[in-house]
Scaffold this active site. Structure first.
Site, mmCIF file in Angstrom:
data_model
loop_
_atom_site.group_PDB
_atom_site.id
_atom_site.type_symbol
_atom_site.label_atom_id
_atom_site.label_comp_id
_atom_site.label_asym_id
_atom_site.label_seq_id
_atom_site.Cartn_x
_atom_site.Cartn_y
_atom_site.Cartn_z
ATOM 1 N N VAL A 87 0.849 -1.199 0.000
ATOM 2 C CA VAL A 87 0.000 0.000 0.000
ATOM 3 C C VAL A 87 0.881 1.244 0.000
ATOM 4 O O VAL A 87 1.727 1.408 0.887
ATOM 5 C CB VAL A 87 -0.907 0.013 1.254
ATOM 6 C CG1 VAL A 87 -1.730 1.303 1.289
ATOM 7 C CG2 VAL A 87 -1.807 -1.214 1.276
ATOM 8 N N VAL A 101 1.051 5.625 -1.665
ATOM 9 C CA VAL A 101 0.671 6.697 -2.598
ATOM 10 C C VAL A 101 1.880 7.621 -2.726
ATOM 11 O O VAL A 101 2.488 7.998 -1.706
ATOM 12 C CB VAL A 101 -0.575 7.464 -2.082
ATOM 13 C CG1 VAL A 101 -0.840 8.705 -2.938
ATOM 14 C CG2 VAL A 101 -1.798 6.551 -2.082
ATOM 15 N N GLY A 138 -7.135 11.801 -0.849
ATOM 16 C CA GLY A 138 -8.177 10.770 -0.857
ATOM 17 C C GLY A 138 -7.856 9.528 -1.682
ATOM 18 O O GLY A 138 -8.726 8.664 -1.872
ATOM 19 N N ARG A 139 -6.614 9.397 -2.144
ATOM 20 C CA ARG A 139 -6.312 8.233 -3.014
ATOM 21 C C ARG A 139 -6.261 6.929 -2.228
ATOM 22 O O ARG A 139 -6.709 5.899 -2.717
ATOM 23 C CB ARG A 139 -5.007 8.471 -3.777
ATOM 24 C CG ARG A 139 -5.157 9.560 -4.826
ATOM 25 C CD ARG A 139 -3.956 9.678 -5.750
ATOM 26 N NE ARG A 139 -4.243 10.612 -6.814
ATOM 27 C CZ ARG A 139 -4.098 11.944 -6.723
ATOM 28 N NH1 ARG A 139 -3.642 12.487 -5.602
ATOM 29 N NH2 ARG A 139 -4.415 12.724 -7.733
ATOM 30 N N THR A 161 -7.979 6.281 0.407
ATOM 31 C CA THR A 161 -9.376 5.955 0.713
ATOM 32 C C THR A 161 -10.038 5.296 -0.496
ATOM 33 O O THR A 161 -10.769 4.301 -0.357
ATOM 34 C CB THR A 161 -10.131 7.239 1.133
ATOM 35 O OG1 THR A 161 -9.466 7.765 2.288
ATOM 36 C CG2 THR A 161 -11.584 6.958 1.470
ATOM 37 N N TYR A 220 -5.038 3.039 9.380
ATOM 38 C CA TYR A 220 -6.051 2.089 8.917
ATOM 39 C C TYR A 220 -7.334 2.002 9.732
ATOM 40 O O TYR A 220 -8.298 1.395 9.282
ATOM 41 C CB TYR A 220 -5.415 0.695 8.804
ATOM 42 C CG TYR A 220 -4.384 0.626 7.695
ATOM 43 C CD1 TYR A 220 -4.779 0.562 6.368
ATOM 44 C CD2 TYR A 220 -3.026 0.646 7.967
ATOM 45 C CE1 TYR A 220 -3.855 0.522 5.347
ATOM 46 C CE2 TYR A 220 -2.084 0.602 6.945
ATOM 47 C CZ TYR A 220 -2.505 0.541 5.646
ATOM 48 O OH TYR A 220 -1.595 0.509 4.628
ATOM 49 N N PHE A 236 4.245 -9.469 6.202
ATOM 50 C CA PHE A 236 3.940 -9.403 4.758
ATOM 51 C C PHE A 236 3.661 -7.961 4.372
ATOM 52 O O PHE A 236 3.491 -7.117 5.223
ATOM 53 C CB PHE A 236 2.749 -10.302 4.414
ATOM 54 C CG PHE A 236 1.512 -10.047 5.216
ATOM 55 C CD1 PHE A 236 1.333 -10.640 6.466
ATOM 56 C CD2 PHE A 236 0.506 -9.204 4.758
ATOM 57 C CE1 PHE A 236 0.184 -10.387 7.227
ATOM 58 C CE2 PHE A 236 -0.644 -8.975 5.507
ATOM 59 C CZ PHE A 236 -0.799 -9.560 6.741
HETATM 60 C C1 LIG Z 1 -0.229 -2.706 4.524
HETATM 61 C C2 LIG Z 1 0.865 -1.771 4.048
HETATM 62 O O1 LIG Z 1 1.298 -1.870 2.951
HETATM 63 S S1 LIG Z 1 1.427 -0.617 5.152
HETATM 64 C C3 LIG Z 1 2.304 0.571 4.139
HETATM 65 C C4 LIG Z 1 1.543 1.868 4.008
HETATM 66 N N1 LIG Z 1 2.341 2.773 3.173
HETATM 67 C C5 LIG Z 1 3.195 3.692 3.667
HETATM 68 O O2 LIG Z 1 3.311 3.899 4.870
HETATM 69 C C6 LIG Z 1 4.012 4.416 2.634
HETATM 70 C C7 LIG Z 1 4.093 5.932 2.906
HETATM 71 N N2 LIG Z 1 2.784 6.578 2.989
HETATM 72 C C8 LIG Z 1 1.925 6.640 1.921
HETATM 73 O O3 LIG Z 1 2.169 6.086 0.859
HETATM 74 C C9 LIG Z 1 0.644 7.439 2.081
HETATM 75 O O4 LIG Z 1 0.878 8.527 2.936
HETATM 76 C C10 LIG Z 1 -0.539 6.607 2.620
HETATM 77 C C11 LIG Z 1 -0.794 5.409 1.717
HETATM 78 C C12 LIG Z 1 -0.264 6.118 4.043
HETATM 79 C C13 LIG Z 1 -1.785 7.522 2.683
HETATM 80 O O5 LIG Z 1 -2.185 7.843 1.369
HETATM 81 P P1 LIG Z 1 -3.065 9.146 1.067
HETATM 82 O O6 LIG Z 1 -3.488 9.061 -0.360
HETATM 83 O O7 LIG Z 1 -2.348 10.353 1.524
HETATM 84 O O8 LIG Z 1 -4.319 8.921 2.017
HETATM 85 P P2 LIG Z 1 -5.701 9.695 1.894
HETATM 86 O O9 LIG Z 1 -5.486 11.032 1.244
HETATM 87 O O10 LIG Z 1 -6.709 8.796 1.278
HETATM 88 O O11 LIG Z 1 -6.012 9.910 3.431
HETATM 89 C C14 LIG Z 1 -7.197 9.542 4.040
HETATM 90 C C15 LIG Z 1 -7.177 10.071 5.469
HETATM 91 O O12 LIG Z 1 -6.146 9.440 6.217
HETATM 92 C C16 LIG Z 1 -5.254 10.405 6.762
HETATM 93 N N3 LIG Z 1 -3.908 9.833 6.666
HETATM 94 C C17 LIG Z 1 -3.372 9.242 5.586
HETATM 95 N N4 LIG Z 1 -2.118 8.837 5.863
HETATM 96 C C18 LIG Z 1 -1.880 9.170 7.143
HETATM 97 C C19 LIG Z 1 -0.750 9.011 7.972
HETATM 98 N N5 LIG Z 1 0.379 8.412 7.531
HETATM 99 N N6 LIG Z 1 -0.839 9.452 9.235
HETATM 100 C C20 LIG Z 1 -1.977 10.068 9.670
HETATM 101 N N7 LIG Z 1 -3.074 10.246 8.906
HETATM 102 C C21 LIG Z 1 -3.014 9.801 7.652
HETATM 103 C C22 LIG Z 1 -5.418 11.608 5.882
HETATM 104 O O13 LIG Z 1 -5.054 12.797 6.539
HETATM 105 C C23 LIG Z 1 -6.910 11.561 5.571
HETATM 106 O O14 LIG Z 1 -7.629 12.047 6.680
HETATM 107 P P3 LIG Z 1 -9.030 12.841 6.485
HETATM 108 O O15 LIG Z 1 -9.953 11.874 5.783
HETATM 109 O O16 LIG Z 1 -9.439 13.170 7.865
HETATM 110 O O17 LIG Z 1 -8.701 14.024 5.626
#
Ligand SMILES: CC(=O)SCCNC(=O)CCNC(=O)[C@H](O)C(C)(C)COP(=O)(O)OP(=O)(O)OC[C@H]1O[C@@H](n2cnc3c(N)ncnc32)[C@H](O)[C@@H]1OP(=O)(O)O
Length: 405
Positions: free
Chosen positions: A85, A87, A95-96, A98, A126, A405
């Protein structure tokens, strides 16, 4: 106004590779080599998603592989093990994720899986999608050559395997051991190739493997590497990567073996089950140090009736539990008792929580009372949380996943 994102299911290996590159970038890593991608990049039974810009550029990914998750009582349910996972940094907070989670969980539901599980890079991500911490693990360090109490369990032998032998022995053994502990999950052939294939991603790495054999055959194994010390001889630290044991004697046998290996100062493990109780077996219990505790498996129930119906329940008066799904429709109201689970229709609930707060009680990591005290469950009927404690309690090992994983 919420943006509609272009989320696509990826079946073409070239598209999956682009998704993999994006994901590795989000972890601050470069893309994998052609060789590693060909041998270990993806498998046909996986489900991959990408999220694209209006210009058709991929900027986010999520994938999953099929697994069977053990639940209290010993049944296994079909689950999606979510990974990959990410972005891209210039496209976050729009919102990507989500959109990816909504598409992924819809697909999980359409496939008929009971749940989705993952290991989270950050704890804040999550919960909003209905995931909750369903098991935890202790970070443990044991001084080399500790004293073992004379009454510590001991029955069996340990033999070392090379990676080729391990590839034949460990997958079935791990499946069997994981079926005996809530939170245990089956692993795919790709998972194993990546972990121990001599030509896999960890090819040059030092990795050693041992199996414990008890009175009824193989009943445990360990895979470990080392953190090299500054001085040659005696200062390395053995780092357990995997350790599964089907009995206290197998646990003791493997730890006794690992802590007895020459030229090592200590043995450490990043996440051990909370009921390993190794300190009870040592003459100096301080030779065993718990240096931290962290979340292990995150669980998101997708089919509530299927999940509640698969799990065993303890004795006690039934409770009526109302569940909320933060992402999809109402998750229903359920009467849960020793005889099983049934929809409770419009009955006023005794207790209420979101799905993200059901996960911790579902596998047995937390009691309903603890969740109510923490504000995660609402108690409408006085004493209902204590009643639910009895119903959710099932004898058996503490939940633990033991698979990364
Ligand atoms: C199972 C796995 O693979 S775990 C690995 C997860 N990936 C990573 O940690 C890699 C680095 N991080 C990223 O790639 C990105 O920041 C992600 C995937 C964690 C989040 O992607 P985004 O597209 O920014 O998330 P999106 O915009 O849909 O956010 C949805 C909500 O979650 C919140 N959110 C997203 N990421 C985070 C975070 N790391 N910490 C706190 N809040 C977060 C956003 O603020 C948003 O809140 P809102 O609805 O109140 O406005």
């Amino acid at each position: 106004m919420s943006t509609v994102h272009d989320v696509r299911t990826l079946t073409d290996p070239a598209d999956r590779r682009a998704a993999s590159d994006v994901f590795h970038g989000t972890l601050h890593r470069g893309p994998v080599s052609d060789e590693v991608w060909e041998a270990h990049g993806q498998a046909a039974d996986e489900h991959w998603l990408g999220v694209y810009t209006a210009d058709g550029e991929i900027v986010g990914s999520a994938n999953s592989f099929p697994t069977r998750l053990t639940v209290p009582g010993g049944a296994g349910v079909a689950a999606a093990a979510v990974s990959g996972v990410g972005v891209r940094a210039d496209s976050t907070r729009a919102g990507r994720l989500t959109a990816l989670m909504r598409a992924q969980l819809s697909a999980v539901r359409d496939r008929g899986d009971t749940a989705a599980v993952l290991r989270a890079s950050e704890a804040a991500i999550y919960g909003r999608y209905g995931y909750g911490v369903a098991s935890r693990g202790d970070h443990v360090t044991v001084t080399a050559r500790p004293g073992w109490r004379p009454d510590a369990p001991a029955a069996g032998t340990v033999r070392m395997l090379d990676r080729a032998e391990a590839a034949k022995v460990l997958p079935d053994l791990q499946d069997r051991l994981a079926a005996g502990r809530p939170g245990g999950m089956t692993r795919t052939a790709r998972w194993w190739r990546r972990a121990i294939d001599p030509a896999g991603p960890a090819a040059g790495e030092y990795k050693a493997i041992a199996v414990h054999t008890g009175p009824d055959g193989d009943d445990g194994f360990a895979v470990w590497g080392v953190t090299e010390g500054d001085l040659p001889g005696g200062r390395d630290e053995i780092r357990i990567q995997q350790l599964w044991a089907g009995s206290p004697a197998a646990t003791a046998g493997l730890w006794r073996f690992l802590t007895g290996i020459d030229l090592a100062a200590a043995v450490s493990a990043w996440s051990r089950p909370l009921d390993e109780d190794l300190d009870l077996m040592l003459t100096d219990l301080r030779a065993h140090r718990v240096t931290g505790r962290s979340d292990d498996l995150w669980l998101r129930i997708v089919d509530v009736a299927g999940a509640l119906g698969a799990r065993a329940w303890g004795a006690g008066d039934p409770v009526v539990l109302r569940l909320h799904d933060p992402l999809f429709d109402d998750a229903g109201t359920w009467r849960i008792g020793p005889d099983g689970v049934a929809p409770a229709g419009d009955t006023l609930p005794d207790l209420e929580c979101g799905l993200e707060s059901l996960g911790p009680a579902f596998l047995g990591d937390r009691t309903p009372s603890a969740l109510a005290r923490g504000g995660r469950w609402t108690e409408h009927t006085l004493g209902a949380a204590a009643r639910a404690d009895a119903v959710f309690a099932v004898p058996g090992p503490a939940p633990w996943c033991g698979t990364f994983f």
